[in-house]
Enzyme design. Structure first.
Site, PDB file in Angstrom:
ATOM      1  N   VAL A 167      -5.604 -22.085  -1.644  1.00  0.00           N
ATOM      2  CA  VAL A 167      -5.081 -21.094  -0.708  1.00  0.00           C
ATOM      3  C   VAL A 167      -3.774 -21.616  -0.138  1.00  0.00           C
ATOM      4  CG1 VAL A 167      -6.506 -22.005   1.204  1.00  0.00           C
ATOM      5  CG2 VAL A 167      -5.566 -19.695   1.345  1.00  0.00           C
TER       6      VAL A 167
ATOM      7  N   ASN B  71      -2.575 -17.292   2.097  1.00  0.00           N
ATOM      8  CA  ASN B  71      -3.780 -16.509   2.411  1.00  0.00           C
ATOM      9  C   ASN B  71      -3.499 -15.007   2.455  1.00  0.00           C
ATOM     10  OD1 ASN B  71      -6.622 -16.600   3.056  1.00  0.00           O
ATOM     11  ND2 ASN B  71      -6.107 -15.969   5.137  1.00  0.00           N
TER      12      ASN B  71
ATOM     13  N   GLU C  43      -3.418 -13.047   0.005  1.00  0.00           N
ATOM     14  CA  GLU C  43      -4.240 -12.362  -0.980  1.00  0.00           C
ATOM     15  C   GLU C  43      -5.716 -12.664  -0.695  1.00  0.00           C
ATOM     16  OE1 GLU C  43      -2.489 -10.558  -3.374  1.00  0.00           O
ATOM     17  OE2 GLU C  43      -4.479  -9.695  -3.668  1.00  0.00           O
TER      18      GLU C  43
ATOM     19  N   GLY D  61       3.616 -19.302  -6.234  1.00  0.00           N
ATOM     20  CA  GLY D  61       2.452 -19.553  -7.092  1.00  0.00           C
ATOM     21  C   GLY D  61       1.328 -18.566  -6.808  1.00  0.00           C
TER      22      GLY D  61
ATOM     23  N   LEU E 230      -1.326 -24.330 -10.935  1.00  0.00           N
ATOM     24  CA  LEU E 230       0.085 -24.125 -11.248  1.00  0.00           C
ATOM     25  C   LEU E 230       0.878 -25.106 -10.398  1.00  0.00           C
ATOM     26  CD1 LEU E 230       2.370 -22.386 -12.543  1.00  0.00           C
ATOM     27  CD2 LEU E 230       2.204 -20.902 -10.555  1.00  0.00           C
TER      28      LEU E 230
ATOM     29  N   GLU F 275      -8.744  13.130  20.422  1.00  0.00           N
ATOM     30  CA  GLU F 275      -9.092  14.284  21.266  1.00  0.00           C
ATOM     31  C   GLU F 275     -10.594  14.539  21.237  1.00  0.00           C
ATOM     32  OE1 GLU F 275      -6.611  17.713  20.733  1.00  0.00           O
ATOM     33  OE2 GLU F 275      -8.025  19.051  21.710  1.00  0.00           O
TER      34      GLU F 275
ATOM     35  N   ARG G  10      -3.907  28.634  15.513  1.00  0.00           N
ATOM     36  CA  ARG G  10      -2.503  28.276  15.777  1.00  0.00           C
ATOM     37  C   ARG G  10      -1.661  28.451  14.508  1.00  0.00           C
ATOM     38  NH1 ARG G  10       0.822  25.911  19.632  1.00  0.00           N
ATOM     39  NH2 ARG G  10      -0.872  25.851  21.139  1.00  0.00           N
TER      40      ARG G  10
ATOM     41  N   ARG H 144      -1.014  16.341  16.192  1.00  0.00           N
ATOM     42  CA  ARG H 144       0.283  16.840  16.686  1.00  0.00           C
ATOM     43  C   ARG H 144       0.790  18.047  15.889  1.00  0.00           C
ATOM     44  NH1 ARG H 144       4.746  12.198  17.760  1.00  0.00           N
ATOM     45  NH2 ARG H 144       5.651  13.038  19.641  1.00  0.00           N
TER      46      ARG H 144
ATOM     47  N   ALA I 116      -2.119  19.607  23.152  1.00  0.00           N
ATOM     48  CA  ALA I 116      -1.422  20.902  23.100  1.00  0.00           C
ATOM     49  C   ALA I 116      -0.064  20.871  23.809  1.00  0.00           C
ATOM     50  CB  ALA I 116      -2.296  22.014  23.686  1.00  0.00           C
TER      51      ALA I 116
ATOM     52  N   GLU J 183       4.738  18.255  20.736  1.00  0.00           N
ATOM     53  CA  GLU J 183       4.500  18.670  19.356  1.00  0.00           C
ATOM     54  C   GLU J 183       5.668  19.399  18.683  1.00  0.00           C
ATOM     55  OE1 GLU J 183      -0.017  19.985  19.059  1.00  0.00           O
ATOM     56  OE2 GLU J 183       0.867  20.558  20.984  1.00  0.00           O
TER      57      GLU J 183
HETATM   58  C1  LIG Z   1       1.344  -6.948   3.519  1.00  0.00           C
HETATM   59  C2  LIG Z   1       1.470  -7.486   2.131  1.00  0.00           C
HETATM   60  C3  LIG Z   1       2.503  -7.044   1.352  1.00  0.00           C
HETATM   61  C4  LIG Z   1       2.642  -7.525   0.047  1.00  0.00           C
HETATM   62  N1  LIG Z   1       3.665  -7.044  -0.688  1.00  0.00           N
HETATM   63  C5  LIG Z   1       3.812  -7.458  -1.969  1.00  0.00           C
HETATM   64  C6  LIG Z   1       4.862  -6.940  -2.773  1.00  0.00           C
HETATM   65  O1  LIG Z   1       5.674  -6.138  -2.321  1.00  0.00           O
HETATM   66  N2  LIG Z   1       4.919  -7.365  -4.051  1.00  0.00           N
HETATM   67  C7  LIG Z   1       4.040  -8.255  -4.570  1.00  0.00           C
HETATM   68  O2  LIG Z   1       4.169  -8.608  -5.703  1.00  0.00           O
HETATM   69  N3  LIG Z   1       3.048  -8.764  -3.830  1.00  0.00           N
HETATM   70  C8  LIG Z   1       2.900  -8.367  -2.550  1.00  0.00           C
HETATM   71  N4  LIG Z   1       1.869  -8.867  -1.797  1.00  0.00           N
HETATM   72  C9  LIG Z   1       0.914  -9.783  -2.392  1.00  0.00           C
HETATM   73  C10 LIG Z   1       1.034 -11.249  -1.937  1.00  0.00           C
HETATM   74  O3  LIG Z   1       1.884 -11.426  -0.910  1.00  0.00           O
HETATM   75  C11 LIG Z   1       1.549 -12.138  -2.963  1.00  0.00           C
HETATM   76  O4  LIG Z   1       0.740 -12.062  -4.069  1.00  0.00           O
HETATM   77  C12 LIG Z   1       1.699 -13.562  -2.444  1.00  0.00           C
HETATM   78  O5  LIG Z   1       2.778 -14.147  -3.065  1.00  0.00           O
HETATM   79  C13 LIG Z   1       0.461 -14.410  -2.579  1.00  0.00           C
HETATM   80  O6  LIG Z   1       0.735 -15.702  -2.102  1.00  0.00           O
HETATM   81  P1  LIG Z   1      -0.206 -16.526  -1.140  1.00  0.00           P
HETATM   82  O7  LIG Z   1       0.371 -17.876  -1.042  1.00  0.00           O
HETATM   83  O8  LIG Z   1      -0.399 -15.845   0.135  1.00  0.00           O
HETATM   84  O9  LIG Z   1      -1.561 -16.499  -1.948  1.00  0.00           O
HETATM   85  P2  LIG Z   1      -3.015 -16.889  -1.534  1.00  0.00           P
HETATM   86  O10 LIG Z   1      -3.695 -15.734  -0.924  1.00  0.00           O
HETATM   87  O11 LIG Z   1      -3.019 -18.129  -0.738  1.00  0.00           O
HETATM   88  O12 LIG Z   1      -3.583 -17.142  -2.989  1.00  0.00           O
HETATM   89  C14 LIG Z   1      -3.585 -16.141  -3.948  1.00  0.00           C
HETATM   90  C15 LIG Z   1      -4.241 -16.587  -5.235  1.00  0.00           C
HETATM   91  O13 LIG Z   1      -3.427 -17.537  -5.908  1.00  0.00           O
HETATM   92  C16 LIG Z   1      -4.152 -18.736  -6.168  1.00  0.00           C
HETATM   93  N5  LIG Z   1      -3.194 -19.808  -6.088  1.00  0.00           N
HETATM   94  C17 LIG Z   1      -2.247 -20.007  -5.143  1.00  0.00           C
HETATM   95  N6  LIG Z   1      -1.486 -21.061  -5.466  1.00  0.00           N
HETATM   96  C18 LIG Z   1      -1.960 -21.548  -6.625  1.00  0.00           C
HETATM   97  C19 LIG Z   1      -1.584 -22.623  -7.474  1.00  0.00           C
HETATM   98  N7  LIG Z   1      -0.576 -23.409  -7.173  1.00  0.00           N
HETATM   99  N8  LIG Z   1      -2.290 -22.823  -8.598  1.00  0.00           N
HETATM  100  C20 LIG Z   1      -3.338 -22.048  -8.912  1.00  0.00           C
HETATM  101  N9  LIG Z   1      -3.730 -21.021  -8.150  1.00  0.00           N
HETATM  102  C21 LIG Z   1      -3.045 -20.775  -7.032  1.00  0.00           C
HETATM  103  C22 LIG Z   1      -5.210 -18.735  -5.102  1.00  0.00           C
HETATM  104  O14 LIG Z   1      -6.301 -19.508  -5.466  1.00  0.00           O
HETATM  105  C23 LIG Z   1      -5.565 -17.276  -5.034  1.00  0.00           C
HETATM  106  O15 LIG Z   1      -6.413 -16.911  -6.069  1.00  0.00           O
HETATM  107  C24 LIG Z   1       1.716  -8.433  -0.484  1.00  0.00           C
HETATM  108  C25 LIG Z   1       0.676  -8.871   0.316  1.00  0.00           C
HETATM  109  C26 LIG Z   1       0.544  -8.416   1.607  1.00  0.00           C
HETATM  110  C27 LIG Z   1      -0.583  -8.899   2.454  1.00  0.00           C
END
Ligand SMILES: Cc1cc2nc3c(=O)[nH]c(=O)nc-3n(C[C@H](O)[C@H](O)[C@H](O)COP(=O)(O)OP(=O)(O)OC[C@H]3O[C@@H](n4cnc5c(N)ncnc54)[C@H](O)[C@@H]3O)c2cc1C
Ligand code: FES
Ligand code: FES
Length: 1334
Positions: A259, A262, A264, A350, A405, A804, A882, A914, A1081, A1263
């Site tokens: 992680v 976080n 994802e 990653g 990775l 409401e 309305r 609204r 309203a 409204e």
């Molecule tokens: C509000 C929001 C908006 C987002 N918008 C976009 C967007 O516009 N485009 C897009 O592509 N994505 C988007 N994402 C997805 C997300 O941000 C990305 O996928 C992000 O880069 C994940 O990185 P993280 O470090 O938070 O991953 P984590 O949640 O920490 O990990 C994700 C996964 O990767 C694995 N992992 C992480 N690092 C390694 C490593 N070095 N080796 C092996 N496994 C690893 C983890 O075990 C887990 O399975 C969005 C997410 C959110 C919450």
């Protein structure tokens, strides 16, 4: 492993947590453990920014202290070891001094309900910590991860632009359109208008005064890091310190999840019910954070946050020759429209790759670029090229369980190599792609013959894919029109999607895949042209050049005009002045208390609703045995526990808890009560329910087919329809569908119930617009008289109609839990529950027939309206009434019939929102009038004007129009928008641009003011004057951000002739003003204002003798004198709106007290190839009478307009064929963001138009302006018309169909061309699409 202590700092104070649980987020910790409630929960998924905080740490890789914004809702506390957290409370307070950021958002009227405000403040604060003199663009970019549902964003941006070095309005230095000193230059009207705020009052920003980074943490910067371990109830977190340690851990625990940000994993745990018992965090491992400039490219450690990737690549682009950075520019383009800063600051490169999302934005780019990935496990390393084999399946990669990775190398491009990245989403900012791609071509040296070609997509399969079949065939071919045709034909074959593909929009996505290639083709052609390699390649026609332009922001410009108070009005009389919302400073500092901010009561419990997963079914069994095993479990509640009546709802057609049958997904069956919200969520998920499915009706069309309706048809009819149609030169029929809308108030539904222990008394703190209904529903459910139930509302974080009636779903359940357990109980719905359970705006389907003369004069109209009411009646009848009253919008139609039917379906009951049916009906009206104009070949504005009512006309429901200011609004708007001149400019633009088109449209609105149920038009007020002269004011209305309390204080201040500072409104409650109508309203100011006025006048009358005796006062003396003479200093006021009442049977009587009018003119530009649009300019002229408070009224106009813009162009609820809502949070449901508003936003309040029917000649405003956003919808339609004319051979019909909202999908599909023709997918009859139009 033994658990370590977690050490971090919050607002300069050290926090040592011995039992850090990896499942605890920073948000939960701040709010519950530290009592810092300024940081808000709006979504829990990183999509709204309400939880934004600033994190600071010593970055050992950069050797400096770094500050960045982050979402506290996604940050596990375990990731914060040795980090300093700054929350909104840490930067300023009304008790000491507001920080300039807090002060400016408050004083520039950028805080209405205030729920988003702390998060926005913290985004701005973080920017200023890093960049004390930001540019306007940097300011706008800082808010990509923040949402506001109230303000329409303009005031926030305008207030914060005063920090910008390139043009706020503070110094009047810049020659930019925002500078207040420049605004009045060449427009007389501008100089007559005072300003909404005075930047001179702002305290200046002094970066040296900011809190310092904790010295204790700085001292640790050179101390070697050791591996740490934190153990929680279910999850262990190991913070690895070295690569060796990390790889060891992976060998010992191959199932352990890495992680980093976080962003994802946090979502999978919270919303997908996934559990990862062991989390390993590599964020401290130096190798995983390294950035290395190598021979062939730049190599990023896999844990590098995206913000570092972005900065490094941007620096490289600035420094290196352009031909080397083609790929980098592609990555930057993707990161530009990625998530907000809060996410990019923590999310790793990653993490994005390994998540293997089919719509990852980076993976297609990295794949097309052939990025090199280094994978490592204990003792081994391997470097592979990211290609089509890297993702073998849905969310799978080539990594073995023990592998991680390590790094990614993004290559430099070579001479003769070109790269582009494209993405299309529903919303430009912070949205996941529908289709996203990376494309690369390498030409043989000095030629236009292809050596390598890569076309990679996200959004076209269950993983990132490469169109290898297509690209292989193009090697050694020349870059010309033939190639384009070949590639498109081949891509159309290769990039197929099944008609039921997850995510839907199949034709759109296929078309996008081709359109993107076309853009790439043109871009490369252009670059080849620049490089003078025109030998064998086609020339780029200038009219297509704009297709290659990437989206650019234009400089914003705003104008807000209103009338100065009359000369001679006393300074103390604030009526008519732009007084700041009275709670705004506290909202900006995080001190304002919302329902869930109320400190926990002793022994308080948490409730979570248990809801149906079936749209229509019999409940066969409920098994709570697993739920009971969850720690902290206290009770499960069901219909059998109810002591009073289970029957509820406005029409008594609902239950508190479903008994034997469920009628929608999200139908409340029961509730669990536990010690914490986390346990409550787990327990609720563990309740097992079995069902027997029954046939379900989901859509309006299904309901019509099955005659599934509530009540009978409602009708308004006037004139002789038959005769009208017979006389008409032309008759056109059509159909229009308008999708629903979620309220998306930033604060979800919340209730706290506190049993008082005697005689059935209970006190409820509720986020509701309707104290009376809450009280009566709870009393009925508990079987106690209403006098035992006290309902209190301090403020709401937005309501918009959603609170409401539907708030009772939560409050009755929570009250039952408090009754049953005898303990205080709290429930705040998570965003996904709120969206699932509480319904929204009614989708409408209309079938119309309009008869008209060749002159454009409409002579007959027939419209059948159907609304999707859902599984209970709730307010649906009032909403349809309305709609029928507004089916004329502003047009006089001599022969007219409108009917309305409420479709009974198995969706969550839809409710007030609204506009209450008005916007839907008026959109239909504007649609047929548009048809009339097109058919007659007349300018739409001419046809609109020709059919417009005149003073004294009778509406179709026979109400006389008096004080009809609409023609004035219309003429002023035409003039101020320079409509005719701009229309010519638009025509010229469209001639010169083949793939970008502009559209212009001017639209009027007329909105009837009053509840259409006459008795609801009543209000009460209570005024207490205390012996020190201070006044406690209470009235029947609730404050949800609309500034009602501020206006009421202004009214009381004027009547009593005392400063507003002496008057205070604490809350709305059932024991002060009883039997109140909901705050709805748009009439709350009108009716409560009159009641407040009456109460204050009573006080004044009682004080009169004392004033007479002592004419010089002061006020305090009169008050004490009265007290000493035993004169009551407490008075009530009451008001009912006179002369209301309408009969559908006789089509007579008055449903409305008066009307509010307005006109808007909007111009848009669409990208015909992607369906993207940008709102270039909107001019609004609104009649709000003599404004009580122009800042609040302009705030309502802008806020409503932007909410309407969401309704008509952006917000789309998707339901499965089984009636399950797919769109349950900000990641999938897109409300307008900062960048969605018109670049030029000009609002003018009509001058000299006092309204004698309401308090101090004002008018209702909440409204009416919402519908004006239809000007954007029809401007888009106008632009599409131009696009269709361009490709005439595909578009035989000018009256094309465009349903609302006009999303990129609908826009693209309507711009029919050779690519859309290739993107069509056959849909077999038995196909179950991913989503239905409900
Ligand atoms: C509000 C929001 C908006 C987002 N918008 C976009 C967007 O516009 N485009 C897009 O592509 N994505 C988007 N994402 C997805 C997300 O941000 C990305 O996928 C992000 O880069 C994940 O990185 P993280 O470090 O938070 O991953 P984590 O949640 O920490 O990990 C994700 C996964 O990767 C694995 N992992 C992480 N690092 C390694 C490593 N070095 N080796 C092996 N496994 C690893 C983890 O075990 C887990 O399975 C969005 C997410 C959110 C919450
Ligand atoms: S609550 Fe964290 S982003 Fe919405
Ligand atoms: S003020 Fe922004 S959400 Fe209400």
């Amino acid at each position: 492993m033994t658990a370590d202590e977690l050490v971090f700092f919050v607002n300069g104070k050290k926090v040592v947590e011995k039992n850090a649980d990896p499942e605890t987020t920073l948000l939960a910790y701040l709010r519950r453990k530290l009592g810092l409630c300024g940081t808000k929960l709006g979504c829990g998924e990183g999509g709204c920014g309400a939880c934004t905080v600033m994190l600071s740490k010593y970055d050992r890789f950069q050797n400096k202290i770094v500050h960045f914004s982050a979402n506290a809702c996604l940050a596990p506390i375990c990731s914060l070891h040795h980090v300093a957290v700054t929350t909104v409370e840490g930067i300023g307070s009304t008790k000491t001094r507001l920080h300039p950021v807090q002060e400016r958002i408050a004083k520039s009227h950028g805080s209405q309900c205030g729920f988003c405000t702390p998060g926005i403040v913290m985004s701005m604060y973080t920017l200023l910590r890093n960049q004390p003199e930001p540019t306007i663009e940097e300011i706008e970019d800082a808010f990509q991860g923040n949402l506001c549902r109230c303000t329409g964003y303009r005031p926030i941006l305008q207030g914060f632009r005063t920090f910008a070095k390139d043009g706020g309005c503070c110094g009047g230095k810049g020659n930019n359109p925002n500078c207040c000193k420049d605004q009045g230059k060449d427009d007389e009207q501008l100089t007559l208008s005072p300003s909404l705020f005075n930047p001179k009052e702002f305290s200046s920003l002094d970066p040296t005064q900011e809190p310092i980074f904790p010295p204790e943490l700085l001292r640790l910067k050179d101390t070697p890091r050791k591996q740490l371990c934190f153990e929680g109830e279910r999850v262990t977190w190991v913070q690895a310190a070295t690569l060796e340690g990390l790889l060891d851990l992976k060998v010992q625990h191959p199932d352990a999840k890495l992680v980093v940000g976080n962003t994802e994993i946090g979502i999978e745990m919270k919303f997908k019910n996934k559990l990862f018992p062991m989390l390993v965090c590599p964020a401290w491992v130096p190798e995983l954070n390294a950035v290395e400039h190598r021979q062939e490219g730049i190599c990023f450690g896999a844990a590098c946050p995206l913000i570092i990737v972005e900065k490094t690549l941007a620096d490289a682009v600035a420094e290196l020759p352009a031909h080397k950075t083609e790929v980098f520019q592609g990555v930057l383009e993707q990161l530009r429209w990625f998530a907000g800063k809060q996410i990019k600051s923590v999310a790793s490169i990653g993490g994005n790759i390994i998540t293997a999302s089919p719509i990852s934005d980076l993976n297609p780019v990295l794949m097309a670029a052939g990025a090199k990935m280094t994978l490592g496990s204990q003792g081994t390393r391997r470097t592979i090229c990211m290609d089509h084999n890297f993702f073998p399946g849905y969310r799978k990669t080539l990594l073995s369980p023990k592998e991680i990775l390590l790094s990614v190398e993004i290559p430099f491009s070579k001479k003769g190599e070109f790269f582009s990245a494209f993405k299309q989403a529903s919303r430009r900012e912070d949205d996941i792609a529908k289709v996203t791609c990376g494309m690369r071509v390498l030409f043989k040296p000095g030629s236009t013959e292809i050596e390598e070609l890569a076309i990679c997509y996200g959004g076209m399969a269950d993983r990132t894919v490469s169109a290898t079949r297509t690209t292989r065939r193009q090697l050694s071919k020349v870059w010309n029109e033939e190639l384009l045709q070949r590639v498109c034909a081949s891509l159309a074959e290769e990039m197929r999607l099944p008609p039921d593909a997850p995510g839907g929009m199949v034709d759109f996505r296929r078309t996008l895949a081709l359109s993107f290639f076309f853009k790439f083709y043109l871009t490369v052609l252009q670059k080849l042209g620049e490089a003078n390699l025109k030998d064998k390649c086609a020339k780029l026609d200038p009219t297509v050049a704009s297709a290659t332009l990437l989206f650019q922001k234009d400089p914003p410009a705003n104008v807000q005009l209103f009338q100065e108070v009359p000369k001679g009005q006393s300074e103390e009389d604030t009526v008519g002045r732009p007084l700041v919302h009275l709670s705004a400073p506290m909202q900006a500092s995080g001190e304002a208390v919302y329902c869930d901010d109320i400190p926990r009561h002793e022994k308080e419990l948490h409730l979570r609703l248990v809801t149906s997963t079936m749209a229509h079914a019999k409940i066969k069994s409920i098994d709570t045995s697993e739920a009971q095993k969850v720690p902290g479990f206290v009770s499960f509640l069901s219909a059998d526990d109810i002591p009073g009546s289970n029957e509820t709802g406005l029409s008594n057609d609902e239950t508190v808890f479903a008994k034997d049958e469920v009628t929608c997904v999200g139908h409340v069956i029961g509730a669990v009560v536990t010690d914490t919200p986390e346990h409550a969520q787990r327990a609720a998920q563990a309740v097992k329910i079995t069902y027997e499915a029954l046939p379900a009706i989901i859509t309006i069309k299904d309901a019509i087919k099955n005659k599934s309706f509530y009540g009978s048809e409602k009708k308004i009819e006037k004139g002789d329809l038959k005769k009208g149609f017979a006389e008409a030169d032309n008759v056109v029929s059509g159909e229009l569908y308008i999708g629903g809308q979620d309220h998306f108030y930033l604060e979800t539904h919340c209730t706290i119930a506190v049993p008082k222990g005697e005689a059935g008394e209970m006190e409820l703190f509720v986020s509701t617009q309707n104290t009376m209904k809450t009280q009566s529903s709870v009393a009925k459910m508990l079987g106690v008289p209403e006098n035992r139930i006290l309902v209190r509302v301090k403020r709401m974080g937005g309501g918009f109609g959603g609170k409401e009636t539907r708030s009772t779903i939560v409050s009755t359940a929570v009250a039952l839990a408090a009754y049953k357990t005898g303990r205080p109980v709290r429930c705040m719905l998570d965003r996904d529950e709120d969206m699932l359970i509480t319904g929204g705006r009614h989708p409408f389907l209309a079938r119309y027939k309009v008869g008209f003369m060749t002159t454009g004069k409409v002579v007959a109209l027939e419209v059948d309206h159907y609304s999707n009411a859902g599984n209970s009646q709730d307010l649906s009848q009032g909403i349809m009434d309305r709609a029928l009253f507004h089916m004329d919008n502003c047009y006089k139609i001599p022969n007219i019939r409108g009917t309305g039917r409420l479709c009974r379906t198995n969706l969550a009951s839809n409710t007030a929102f609204r506009g209450f049916g008005g916007p839907q009906a008026m959109l239909i009206a504007e649609n047929w009038i548009n048809d009339v104009a097109l058919t007659c070949g007349l300018p739409a504005e001419e046809v609109r004007r020709k059919n417009m009512y005149k003073e004294g006309d009778l509406t179709h429901f026979n109400q006389k129009l008096e004080g009809f200011t609409l023609p004035r609004c219309w003429e002023e708007c035409l003039e101020s928008s320079q409509y005719q001149a701009r229309k010519k400019e638009v025509e010229n633009f469209n001639k010169e641009n083949c793939w970008k088109k502009r559209g212009l449209c001017i639209i009027p609105t007329k909105f009837g003011i009053s509840f259409t149920v006459p008795h609801l038009n009543q209000a009460g007020a209570l005024v207490h004057v205390y012996t020190d002269g201070s006044v406690l004011l209470t009235h029947g209305g609730t404050e949800m951000g609309q500034g009602l309390h501020t206006k009421m204080v202004q009214v009381a201040s004027k009547v009593l002739n005392i400063p507003t500072s002496k008057i205070y409104i604490s809350e709305t409650s059932t024991n002060t003003v009883p039997n109140t109508s909901p705050t709805a309203a748009s009439v709350s100011t009108d009716i409560n204002g009159e009641a407040v006025q009456e109460a204050c006048q009573t006080i004044l009358k009682r004080l009169a003798p004392f004033k007479e005796k002592n004419p010089n006062g002061p006020w305090e003396h009169w008050v004490t004198d009265a007290y000493q003479e035993a004169v009551s200093l407490s008075a009530t006021g009451f008001y009912r709106t006179p002369d209301l009442g309408y009969s559908f049977e006789t089509n007579s009587g008055r449903p409305f007290h008066y009307f509010t009018y307005g006109v808007a003119c909007s111009e848009v530009e669409i990208d015909c190839l992607t369906g993207d649009h940008k709102a270039l300019r909107t001019d609004i002229v609104m009649d709000v009478g003599s404004s009580l408070n122009p800042a609040i009224d302009i705030g309502q106009v802008e806020g409503a307009f932007v909410q309407g813009l969401g309704l008509f162009t952006l917000e789309e609820l998707h339901y499965s064929p089984e009636g399950s809502l797919h769109t349950r949070g900000p990641s999938t449901y897109k409300i307008p963001a900062f960048g969605s508003i018109p670049t030029q936003f000009r609002v003018s309040l009509l001058r000299d138009c006092p309204n004698k029917k309401a308090i101090y000649s004002s008018k209702a405003v909440g409204e009416p302006p919402l519908f004006l956003a239809a000007s954007i919808f029809f401007a888009i339609k106008d632009a599409i018309l131009a696009a269709r004319a361009q490709h005439g051979k595909y578009n035989m019909n000018t009256l094309f169909h465009l349903d609302s909202p006009a999303t990129p999908e609908r826009i693209r599909n309507a711009c029919v061309d050779r690519f859309t023709a290739l993107g069509v997918t056959d849909v077999p009859d038995n196909c179950k699409p991913w989503s239905l139009r409900v």
